[in-house]
Scaffold this motif. Structure first.
Motif, PDB file in Angstrom:
ATOM      1  N   GLU A 170       0.962  -1.233  -0.110  1.00 17.16           N
ATOM      2  CA  GLU A 170      -0.026   0.011  -0.184  1.00 17.16           C
ATOM      3  C   GLU A 170       0.833   1.314   0.168  1.00 17.16           C
ATOM      4  O   GLU A 170       0.470   2.330  -0.441  1.00 17.16           O
ATOM      5  CB  GLU A 170      -0.944   0.036   1.140  1.00 17.16           C
ATOM      6  CG  GLU A 170      -2.189  -0.903   1.177  1.00 17.16           C
ATOM      7  CD  GLU A 170      -2.980  -0.907   2.093  1.00 17.16           C
ATOM      8  OE1 GLU A 170      -2.901  -0.365   2.967  1.00 17.16           O
ATOM      9  OE2 GLU A 170      -4.132  -1.541   2.144  1.00 17.16           O
ATOM     10  N   ALA A 171       2.031   1.245   0.543  1.00 21.33           N
ATOM     11  CA  ALA A 171       2.990   2.179   0.480  1.00 21.33           C
ATOM     12  C   ALA A 171       3.318   2.645  -1.043  1.00 21.33           C
ATOM     13  O   ALA A 171       3.575   4.001  -1.446  1.00 21.33           O
ATOM     14  CB  ALA A 171       4.456   1.907   0.943  1.00 21.33           C
ATOM     15  N   ASP A 172       3.174   1.829  -1.975  1.00 22.99           N
ATOM     16  CA  ASP A 172       3.350   2.328  -3.362  1.00 22.99           C
ATOM     17  C   ASP A 172       4.582   2.815  -3.713  1.00 22.99           C
ATOM     18  O   ASP A 172       4.639   3.824  -4.555  1.00 22.99           O
ATOM     19  CB  ASP A 172       2.036   3.226  -3.946  1.00 22.99           C
ATOM     20  CG  ASP A 172       2.014   3.193  -5.334  1.00 22.99           C
ATOM     21  OD1 ASP A 172       2.179   2.236  -5.870  1.00 22.99           O
ATOM     22  OD2 ASP A 172       1.407   3.830  -5.958  1.00 22.99           O
ATOM     23  N   ILE A 173       5.644   2.526  -3.056  1.00 21.50           N
ATOM     24  CA  ILE A 173       7.253   2.955  -3.226  1.00 21.50           C
ATOM     25  C   ILE A 173       8.359   1.932  -3.604  1.00 21.50           C
ATOM     26  O   ILE A 173       9.222   2.405  -3.977  1.00 21.50           O
ATOM     27  CB  ILE A 173       7.547   3.731  -1.955  1.00 21.50           C
ATOM     28  CG1 ILE A 173       7.463   2.807  -0.788  1.00 21.50           C
ATOM     29  CG2 ILE A 173       6.829   5.171  -2.004  1.00 21.50           C
ATOM     30  CD1 ILE A 173       7.862   3.704   0.399  1.00 21.50           C
ATOM     31  N   PHE A 174       7.558   0.620  -3.488  1.00 18.83           N
ATOM     32  CA  PHE A 174       8.620  -0.519  -3.728  1.00 18.83           C
ATOM     33  C   PHE A 174       8.451  -1.143  -5.301  1.00 18.83           C
ATOM     34  O   PHE A 174       7.279  -1.419  -5.492  1.00 18.83           O
ATOM     35  CB  PHE A 174       8.341  -1.662  -2.471  1.00 18.83           C
ATOM     36  CG  PHE A 174       8.720  -0.949  -1.270  1.00 18.83           C
ATOM     37  CD1 PHE A 174      10.037  -0.402  -0.801  1.00 18.83           C
ATOM     38  CD2 PHE A 174       7.652  -0.572  -0.143  1.00 18.83           C
ATOM     39  CE1 PHE A 174      10.155   0.068   0.448  1.00 18.83           C
ATOM     40  CE2 PHE A 174       7.860  -0.271   1.057  1.00 18.83           C
ATOM     41  CZ  PHE A 174       9.303   0.046   1.222  1.00 18.83           C
ATOM     42  N   ASP A 175       9.376  -1.290  -5.848  1.00 20.02           N
ATOM     43  CA  ASP A 175       9.235  -2.113  -7.008  1.00 20.02           C
ATOM     44  C   ASP A 175       9.209  -3.403  -6.875  1.00 20.02           C
ATOM     45  O   ASP A 175       8.739  -4.355  -7.332  1.00 20.02           O
ATOM     46  CB  ASP A 175      10.636  -1.813  -7.947  1.00 20.02           C
ATOM     47  CG  ASP A 175      10.795  -0.567  -8.291  1.00 20.02           C
ATOM     48  OD1 ASP A 175       9.982  -0.043  -9.029  1.00 20.02           O
ATOM     49  OD2 ASP A 175      11.898   0.300  -7.635  1.00 20.02           O
ATOM     50  N   VAL A 176       9.784  -3.966  -5.559  1.00 16.87           N
ATOM     51  CA  VAL A 176       9.809  -5.643  -5.260  1.00 16.87           C
ATOM     52  C   VAL A 176       9.415  -5.548  -3.599  1.00 16.87           C
ATOM     53  O   VAL A 176       9.909  -4.530  -2.911  1.00 16.87           O
ATOM     54  CB  VAL A 176      11.029  -6.027  -5.567  1.00 16.87           C
ATOM     55  CG1 VAL A 176      11.074  -7.532  -4.775  1.00 16.87           C
ATOM     56  CG2 VAL A 176      11.293  -6.073  -6.726  1.00 16.87           C
ATOM     57  N   VAL A 177       8.316  -6.351  -3.326  1.00 13.03           N
ATOM     58  CA  VAL A 177       8.260  -6.481  -1.832  1.00 13.03           C
ATOM     59  C   VAL A 177       8.464  -8.275  -1.777  1.00 13.03           C
ATOM     60  O   VAL A 177       7.753  -9.017  -2.346  1.00 13.03           O
ATOM     61  CB  VAL A 177       6.694  -6.367  -1.592  1.00 13.03           C
ATOM     62  CG1 VAL A 177       6.229  -6.773  -0.060  1.00 13.03           C
ATOM     63  CG2 VAL A 177       6.361  -4.723  -1.699  1.00 13.03           C
ATOM     64  N   MET A 178       9.517  -8.642  -0.786  1.00 11.15           N
ATOM     65  CA  MET A 178       9.920 -10.002  -0.873  1.00 11.15           C
ATOM     66  C   MET A 178      10.099 -10.380   0.474  1.00 11.15           C
ATOM     67  O   MET A 178      10.013  -9.666   1.348  1.00 11.15           O
ATOM     68  CB  MET A 178      11.049 -10.261  -1.586  1.00 11.15           C
ATOM     69  CG  MET A 178      12.417  -9.670  -1.270  1.00 11.15           C
ATOM     70  SD  MET A 178      13.117 -10.985   0.167  1.00 11.15           S
ATOM     71  CE  MET A 178      13.734 -12.218  -0.869  1.00 11.15           C
TER      72      MET A 178
END
Length: 227
Positions: free
Chosen positions: A38-46
C-alpha cells in the motif's frame, strides 16, 4: 529501484510460528506485506524465509519469494544485516540492483503504507531512516537495585523537572530504510546520517511474548473502535 525485505525465519520459540500465527483473522506477516504494497514506493516486496510454509502464505498475500534463505542465515546467530546482504546479492545475480532497501519486520500489525511513505520521503537527505518512540518517562529518573535496596541511578537527575530534560527516544523495531550501496559498504543498517521518524506509543508494540501478543490485540481492537 526500491525493495522491501520482510525477514521471516521459522522456529520462533516463545510464540510458536509467530510470523504466520493468526492475528485478528489474518496471518501476522500479512500486515507487513499489506503495508509495503500500500505504500506504493517499492518495485519489489519480498519475504526472506527458510520455511516453505511461510513462503506459501507470503505469496498468497502478494509478496515475492524467489529463493529460500540459506541455512547459514537461518540460524539464531544470523543478523538482520546478514539477511539483507544475502537478499541484495541474490537479486544482483538476477540483474536487479536497488537504490533503497527497507527491512520490514514481520510482526508489525500497526504499520501502514502511509507511515512507510512518510518515512521514505527522508531518504536522500539521510542515509537511513528508522522509526522511534519517545520514552514515556525521562530515562534520567531510572532506578536500580543494589544489594536489595532501591536507589536512584543518578541522584542529581531526580531533582530535574521533566520539561527541563531533553526527550530521549528508542528504536521501535518496525522497519529500517537504508541506502542499499551504503548498507553493503558499511555493513550496517544505520548510516552516518540517520533520521528518526517519531511514532506515538499506541502505534508500536514489541511482540516477543504471549503477553505482548495479547497487548497488541488490545491495542488493535482499540484502534478499530476509535477510528
Amino acid at each position: 529501484m526500491n525493495i522491501a525485505v520482510i525477514p521471516a525465519r521459522s522456529g520462533s520459540k516463545r510464540i510458536p510460528k509467530k510470523n504466520i500465527k493468526d492475528f485478528m483473522g489474518k496471518p501476522m506477516i500479512s500486515y507487513a506485506i499489506k503495508a509495503a504494497k500500500e505504500a506504493d514506493i517499492f518495485d519489489v516486496v519480498m519475504v526472506s524465509t527458510d520455511s516453505e510454509e511461510i513462503a506459501e502464505i507470503a505469496k498468497q498475500y502478494g509478496a515475492e519469494v524467489p529463493f529460500l534463505r540459506s541455512e547459514k542465515n537461518a540460524s539464531d546467530t544470523a543478523t538482520t544485516f546478514d539477511v539483507l546482504e544475502e537478499v541484495l546479492l541474490e537479486y544482483q545475480k538476477m540483474q536487479k540492483v536497488f537504490d533503497t532497501v527497507c527491512c520490514i519486520y514481520p510482526c508489525v500489525p500497526f504499520l501502514t503504507g502511509k507511515i512507510l511513505r512518510e518515512a521514505y520521503a527522508f531518504i536522500g537527505q539521510y542515509d537511513s531512516v528508522i522509526p522511534v518512540c519517545k520514552y514515556p518517562v525521562p530515562i534520567e529518573w531510572a532506578l536500580e537495585i543494589k544489594n536489595g535496596i532501591l536507589l536512584p541511578y543518578d541522584e542529581q537527575a531526580l531533582s530535574v523537572r521533566s520539561q527541563d530534560l531533553i526527550p530521549k527516544y528508542h528504536d521501535v523495531g518496525m522497519f529500517y530504510f537504508c541506502n542499499a550501496a551504503e548498507l553493503l559498504k558499511n555493513k550496517s543498517l544505520l548510516g552516518k546520517k540517520t533520521y528518526g521518524y517519531v511514532l506515538a506509543e499506541n502505534q508500536v508494540q514489541d511482540i516477543d511474548t504471549v503477553e505482548d501478543w495479547k497487548m497488541a490485540e488490545i491495542k488493535f481492537k482499540l484502534q478499530l473502535t476509535v477510528y
